[in-house]
Each structure stands twice: as C-alpha cells, then as structure tokens.
Design a protein around this motif. Structure first.
Motif, short mmCIF file in Angstrom:
data_model
loop_
_atom_site.label_atom_id
_atom_site.label_comp_id
_atom_site.label_asym_id
_atom_site.label_seq_id
_atom_site.Cartn_x
_atom_site.Cartn_y
_atom_site.Cartn_z
N ALA A 72 0.84 -1.21 0.00
CA ALA A 72 0.00 0.00 0.00
C ALA A 72 0.87 1.25 0.00
N GLU A 73 1.98 1.23 0.74
CA GLU A 73 2.89 2.36 0.76
C GLU A 73 3.58 2.54 -0.60
N ASP A 75 2.25 1.70 -3.49
CA ASP A 75 1.23 2.24 -4.38
C ASP A 75 1.07 3.75 -4.18
N GLN A 76 1.18 4.18 -2.93
CA GLN A 76 1.07 5.61 -2.64
C GLN A 76 2.23 6.38 -3.27
N ARG A 79 1.71 6.74 -6.97
CA ARG A 79 0.57 7.58 -7.35
C ARG A 79 0.88 9.06 -7.18
N ALA A 80 2.05 9.39 -6.68
CA ALA A 80 2.40 10.79 -6.41
C ALA A 80 2.30 11.61 -7.69
N GLN A 88 9.73 8.94 -8.96
CA GLN A 88 9.01 8.09 -8.01
C GLN A 88 9.87 6.91 -7.57
N TYR A 92 11.03 5.85 -3.86
CA TYR A 92 10.86 4.51 -3.30
C TYR A 92 12.15 4.02 -2.66
#
Length: 201
Positions: A72-73, A75-76, A79-80, A88, A92
């Motif tokens: 979930a983190e 994916d966040q 999505r930035a 991105q 990560y």
C-alpha cells in the motif's frame, strides 16, 4: 456478533500483529516466544489462539499483514502527482533506505529480518514471503515500463528482469548494512541502480 465486538476483536488481533512485528523484527522469529509478544501487546494468551491456530499460522499472518502495508505504501509512492516514474523510483529507494535502519527498523524490515530464517522453517511462511516479494517486483516492473514509456528512464531490456535484479540488489544491501553497521552498502546500491535504470534527468 455486533460491530463493537467485531471492532474489539480486530483491535486485539492488530495489537498482537503489531507486537510481533516489533519483537520479531528485532530478534527473529525463533528467538521470540508467544508470551513475549502477548505481554508486549497487553493481550491474554487465550486471545492469541482465538485468532491464530499456532505460532506458524501467526508468522504467516504477520508476513501477510506486513506486505499488505508495504505494498500500500508502494502504491502511494507511485501515485504521487507531478513526478516522473524515475523520480518516483528515487522516492521509493529513498524510503527503503530510511526504513531499513541498521540500528532499529521498528518492524519495518521484517522481510529482511525473517526471510532466510522462516523460508526454511515453514512452507506457509515461505509462500507468504514469495507472494509479498512478487508483489513488490511486479510494482517495480510496472514503474520501469512506465519510465521507459515516458522517457524518464533510458534503460533497455525486460522490465521484469530489471525489477527482479533491483530488488535482489537492495535486499542484499539491506543485509550488508546490518553486517557493516553503516550506510555504505546503500550508497553502492543507489549508484548501481542509477547505472541500471539510466534516469534521463
């Protein structure tokens, strides 16, 4: 069962999982007894067997919960808005370095800490590890493919193979950071990652 009872049960289960993540993330799976986990969680032993049939089942649930949160983190991050895929990916790997501390990872480095140990102990826990790490590699591969498409990455080759190589690189660096007790392995991994991905910016 009413909603209040459902909520209390969910809270107790999550307390046990959170306690297990902290204690086992620090000491390993085999070295930690259930009493230590339950004492830290403030939950009676009977509650443990209500949610988990055995220590092995708990370990499987612990890994699944860890990877659910981790993915979930991820994916966040991906999505930035206002960022290229190259940026991105930088975010990560910066988050990876911040969370995989050689001093105290606070349960955030569970896959690194438990991976080799539990893969040999339990087929169920090995399956949870395999599924979770596959999810990480799939997300990295999609990000690389998108970066190749948007021009922010100048790398060539199969994105899935690159993603797997990068994950293995960073997993190894995380282990070396704990051995040498310093950040140099992460610095090396960061340089190698840029050489592999060839960010265009």
């Amino acid at each position: 069962m009413n909603s209040a009872t459902d909520t209390a049960g969910t809270d107790a289960r999550q307390k046990i999982l959170a306690s297990g993540r902290r204690t086992m993330g620090g000491k390993g799976f085999s070295a930690v007894g259930l009493n230590e986990v339950l004492t830290a969680a403030g939950v009676p032993k009977g509650s443990f067997y209500h949610y988990f049939g055995s220590k092995e089942a708990f370990g499987e649930a612990l890994l699944q919960d860890y990877f659910d949160e981790y993915l979930a983190e991820m994916d966040q991050i991906f999505r930035a808005g206002g960022q290229t895929r190259a940026q991105q990916l930088d975010s990560y790997f910066a988050a990876w370095m911040a969370s995989q501390s050689f001093e105290d990872c606070q349960g955030k480095c569970l896959a690194v800490k438990l991976g080799a140990e539990v893969a040999d102990l339990s087929p169920a826990m090995r399956a949870a590890l395999r599924s979770g790490t596959a999810g990480i590699i799939e997300r990295l591969a999609r990000a690389i493919e998108d970066g190749q498409a948007d021009g922010s990455l100048a790398c060539s080759g199969d994105a899935s193979a690159l993603a797997q190589s990068l994950y293995q690189l960073w997993l190894g660096a995380s282990i070396m950071v704990k051995i040498v007790r310093g950040p140099q392995p992460f610095d090396n991994a960061q340089r190698a990652t840029r050489q592999i991905l060839h960010p265009s910016r």
